[in-house]
Design a protein around this motif. Structure first.
Motif, mmCIF file in Angstrom:
data_model
loop_
_atom_site.group_PDB
_atom_site.id
_atom_site.type_symbol
_atom_site.label_atom_id
_atom_site.label_comp_id
_atom_site.label_asym_id
_atom_site.label_seq_id
_atom_site.Cartn_x
_atom_site.Cartn_y
_atom_site.Cartn_z
ATOM 1 N N GLU A 4 0.973 12.054 -9.632
ATOM 2 C CA GLU A 4 0.095 13.210 -9.465
ATOM 3 C C GLU A 4 0.917 14.503 -9.380
ATOM 4 O O GLU A 4 0.550 15.522 -9.975
ATOM 5 C CB GLU A 4 -0.756 13.049 -8.201
ATOM 6 N N SER A 5 2.026 14.453 -8.665
ATOM 7 C CA SER A 5 2.883 15.638 -8.568
ATOM 8 C C SER A 5 3.466 16.008 -9.924
ATOM 9 O O SER A 5 3.605 17.193 -10.250
ATOM 10 C CB SER A 5 4.015 15.384 -7.564
ATOM 11 N N ASP B 88 2.305 1.781 -3.436
ATOM 12 C CA ASP B 88 1.216 2.226 -4.315
ATOM 13 C C ASP B 88 0.962 3.721 -4.155
ATOM 14 O O ASP B 88 0.868 4.465 -5.129
ATOM 15 C CB ASP B 88 -0.058 1.465 -3.959
ATOM 16 N N THR B 89 0.833 4.153 -2.885
ATOM 17 C CA THR B 89 0.587 5.565 -2.583
ATOM 18 C C THR B 89 1.748 6.432 -3.047
ATOM 19 O O THR B 89 1.550 7.524 -3.604
ATOM 20 C CB THR B 89 0.368 5.756 -1.077
ATOM 21 N N TYR B 90 2.953 5.931 -2.841
ATOM 22 C CA TYR B 90 4.158 6.657 -3.240
ATOM 23 C C TYR B 90 4.190 6.869 -4.751
ATOM 24 O O TYR B 90 4.454 7.981 -5.245
ATOM 25 C CB TYR B 90 5.377 5.870 -2.768
ATOM 26 N N THR B 91 3.877 5.820 -5.509
ATOM 27 C CA THR B 91 3.861 5.909 -6.965
ATOM 28 C C THR B 91 2.788 6.879 -7.441
ATOM 29 O O THR B 91 3.014 7.706 -8.336
ATOM 30 C CB THR B 91 3.621 4.517 -7.580
ATOM 31 N N GLN B 92 1.601 6.779 -6.840
ATOM 32 C CA GLN B 92 0.510 7.684 -7.205
ATOM 33 C C GLN B 92 0.886 9.136 -6.921
ATOM 34 O O GLN B 92 0.572 10.041 -7.706
ATOM 35 C CB GLN B 92 -0.765 7.315 -6.456
ATOM 36 N N SER B 93 1.539 9.363 -5.780
ATOM 37 C CA SER B 93 1.943 10.728 -5.417
ATOM 38 C C SER B 93 2.947 11.300 -6.414
ATOM 39 O O SER B 93 2.867 12.471 -6.792
ATOM 40 C CB SER B 93 2.555 10.746 -4.011
ATOM 41 N N GLY C 125 0.819 -1.214 0.000
ATOM 42 C CA GLY C 125 0.000 0.000 0.000
ATOM 43 C C GLY C 125 0.846 1.254 0.000
ATOM 44 O O GLY C 125 0.522 2.239 -0.688
ATOM 45 N N LEU C 126 1.943 1.225 0.742
ATOM 46 C CA LEU C 126 2.832 2.383 0.813
ATOM 47 C C LEU C 126 3.470 2.667 -0.546
ATOM 48 O O LEU C 126 3.521 3.820 -0.996
ATOM 49 C CB LEU C 126 3.912 2.136 1.865
#
Length: 299
Positions: free
Chosen positions: A85-86, A77-82, A74-75
């Motif tokens: 998005e950035s 995943d969130t890191y990649t999405q961030s 999950g971490l």
């Protein structure tokens, strides 16, 4: 103090947890098996507990490893999405722009800029706030809005300002008013007329500009009545209580109960400027500015 594992260690562990095989995991990560083993050992050392049970025949997740795998997945995943998005925000493909506008920009300049912007940048959200010019100046200074359509000129060392329009000022009268019989209306013709103007609370910036223009022509503005909004001003004029002065952008929205004529004088114009902070380097904001400037006087 707990040392947080770096991303490469997490990625290595997640791959091993998915494959449960060091050879296949090493191939996926383009590492040799010994380097991968060192990464897992380093991760376990930093955490202080075992994540894997390794034998000559198989690799299994410990109970702690199973829990850590779900969290690490999950971490990452969130890191990649961030990151993605950035990147989109940095490139101006997504984001949010806060726009302030006053009455004279509400009929054409602001709506047309918004329409073009939404067509070209549909993923960027906009919020629009009706604000008098002085309120916009404060809102930009306090980072409450990103750009403002306001009465100009506006000179501030912390802000950029570009002229969007320079509009002729019109006198607005009741129908069949005596002023309409003149072949042209000059500032001095308003000297003895009953004036109806926007009040200082809502129309302060425009009133300051008008006072300056008329004073230069020896005409003192002393309104008989004041009102805070456009509908009330036009209602008072159409009732025969006096005349008012409006910029050209509003003339087409006044209805059939009043008459309008331009004031013939080269200085009698209302200027609308677009303002944004010099240190606001948001790509979304700069994209909005570039689109709005295309209708500008110099654009």
């Amino acid at each position: 103090m707990l040392v947080l594992p770096d991303v490469s260690l997490l990625q290595s562990f997640v791959t091993v947890a998915q494959e449960l095989n060091f050879r296949r995991s090493a191939e996926r990560l383009a590492l040799d098996q010994s380097a991968l083993s060192r990464r897992i050992q380093k991760l376990e050392s930093q955490l202080g507990y075992a994540l894997l049970e390794r034998t000559t025949r198989e690799v299994l997740l410990t109970q702690a490893g199973q829990t850590f795998y779900a969290a690490a997945l999950g971490l990452l995943d969130t890191y990649t999405q961030s990151i993605n998005e950035s990147r989109r925000i940095a490139q101006g493909h997504t984001g949010h722009v806060r726009v302030g506008y006053m009455a004279f920009a509400a009929t054409e300049l602001m709506p047309q800029a918004v329409a073009r912007f939404e067509r070209l940048h549909p993923a960027i959200s906009l919020s629009l706030r009706y604000m008098r010019t002085q309120g916009q100046k404060l809102a930009i200074a306090n980072d409450e809005i990103d750009v403002g359509f306001m009465i100009g000129p506006y000179d501030n060392s912390e802000c950029h300002s570009v002229l969007l329009s320079s509009e002729v000022l019109y006198v607005v009268t009741p129908r069949a008013h005596p002023l309409l019989r003149k072949s042209q209306i000059e500032p001095k013709d308003l000297m003895d007329e009953n004036l109806i103007l926007g009040d200082m609370a809502e129309w302060g910036e425009f009133r300051y500009r008008l006072n300056d223009l008329f004073n230069r022509e020896g005409v003192a503005l002393s309104p008989r009545l004041e009102a805070s909004n456009t509908l009330a001003l036009i209602g008072l004029v159409s009732a025969g209580l006096g005349i008012t002065v409006y910029p050209e952008s509003l003339i087409g929205f006044l209805g059939n109960n009043v008459e309008t004529r331009p004031i013939i004088h080269s200085d009698f114009r209302s200027r609308t400027v677009l303002v944004w902070k010099r240190n606001n380097r948001s790509r979304s904001v700069l994209n909005f500015v570039e689109i709005a400037k295309k209708r500008g006087v110099g654009g």
